[in-house]
Design a protein around this motif. Structure first.
Motif, PDB file in Angstrom:
ATOM      1  N   GLY A  42       0.818  -1.207   0.000  1.00 14.77           N
ATOM      2  CA  GLY A  42       0.000   0.000   0.000  1.00 14.77           C
ATOM      3  C   GLY A  42       0.851   1.256   0.000  1.00 14.77           C
ATOM      4  O   GLY A  42       2.061   1.203   0.233  1.00 14.77           O
ATOM      5  N   PRO A  43       0.198   2.377  -0.272  1.00 18.21           N
ATOM      6  CA  PRO A  43       0.899   3.657  -0.314  1.00 18.21           C
ATOM      7  C   PRO A  43       1.061   4.257   1.081  1.00 18.21           C
ATOM      8  O   PRO A  43       0.395   3.847   2.032  1.00 18.21           O
ATOM      9  CB  PRO A  43      -0.022   4.530  -1.169  1.00 18.21           C
ATOM     10  CG  PRO A  43      -1.385   3.985  -0.885  1.00 18.21           C
ATOM     11  CD  PRO A  43      -1.203   2.504  -0.682  1.00 18.21           C
ATOM     12  N   GLU A  48      -0.696  15.600   5.881  1.00 22.46           N
ATOM     13  CA  GLU A  48      -1.429  16.838   5.622  1.00 22.46           C
ATOM     14  C   GLU A  48      -2.372  16.744   4.420  1.00 22.46           C
ATOM     15  O   GLU A  48      -3.216  17.616   4.234  1.00 22.46           O
ATOM     16  CB  GLU A  48      -0.455  18.014   5.429  1.00 22.46           C
ATOM     17  CG  GLU A  48       0.413  17.933   4.190  1.00 22.46           C
ATOM     18  CD  GLU A  48       1.671  17.099   4.355  1.00 22.46           C
ATOM     19  OE1 GLU A  48       2.469  17.072   3.409  1.00 22.46           O
ATOM     20  OE2 GLU A  48       1.870  16.460   5.406  1.00 22.46           O
ATOM     21  N   ASN A  49      -2.231  15.680   3.603  1.00 20.10           N
ATOM     22  CA  ASN A  49      -3.092  15.503   2.432  1.00 20.10           C
ATOM     23  C   ASN A  49      -3.165  14.027   2.090  1.00 20.10           C
ATOM     24  O   ASN A  49      -2.376  13.530   1.289  1.00 20.10           O
ATOM     25  CB  ASN A  49      -2.563  16.311   1.247  1.00 20.10           C
ATOM     26  CG  ASN A  49      -3.463  16.212   0.032  1.00 20.10           C
ATOM     27  OD1 ASN A  49      -4.463  15.508   0.038  1.00 20.10           O
ATOM     28  ND2 ASN A  49      -3.104  16.925  -1.019  1.00 20.10           N
ATOM     29  N   PRO A  50      -4.116  13.291   2.682  1.00 21.46           N
ATOM     30  CA  PRO A  50      -4.189  11.843   2.479  1.00 21.46           C
ATOM     31  C   PRO A  50      -4.481  11.430   1.033  1.00 21.46           C
ATOM     32  O   PRO A  50      -4.371  10.258   0.688  1.00 21.46           O
ATOM     33  CB  PRO A  50      -5.308  11.387   3.405  1.00 21.46           C
ATOM     34  CG  PRO A  50      -5.781  12.570   4.146  1.00 21.46           C
ATOM     35  CD  PRO A  50      -5.090  13.779   3.641  1.00 21.46           C
TER      36      PRO A  50
END
Length: 96
Positions: A42-43, A48-50
């Motif tokens: 997975g990544p 701050e920015n999913p």
């Protein structure tokens, strides 16, 4: 076969390249899954920015460290210039 973790770090401004290469990247992971060799993948979302990521983690079985390295070098994200660095280490799966 032993497990290896592949921790990849994305380069700067590679979101579009990542999205373009994603289907081919996922197809390779699906192949590992079908072979029963994929433990997890997975990544790494940015706190701050999913919606954006900073890299990926893959834990899968390979014959050797060299085989894991060879597999990683052929990843579509590598070809697309997404990954800046890929760290590969043996991994011991204690809990599955």
């Amino acid at each position: 076969m032993d497990y290896f973790m592949l921790l990849a770090t994305d380069g700067e401004d590679v979101h579009e390249a990542r999205m373009a290469a994603r289907p081919a990247h996922l197809a390779r992971l699906e192949k590992l899954k079908e072979q029963g060799r994929l433990l997890t993948a997975g990544p790494n979302p940015l706190p701050e920015n999913p919606e954006r990521v900073s890299g990926s983690l893959i834990v899968a079985q390979f014959e050797s460290l060299d085989a894991a390295q060879e597999w990683a070098e052929q990843d579509p994200y590598v070809d697309a210039g997404v990954y800046e660095e890929v760290l590969i280490k043996p991994f011991k799966a204690v809990f599955k």
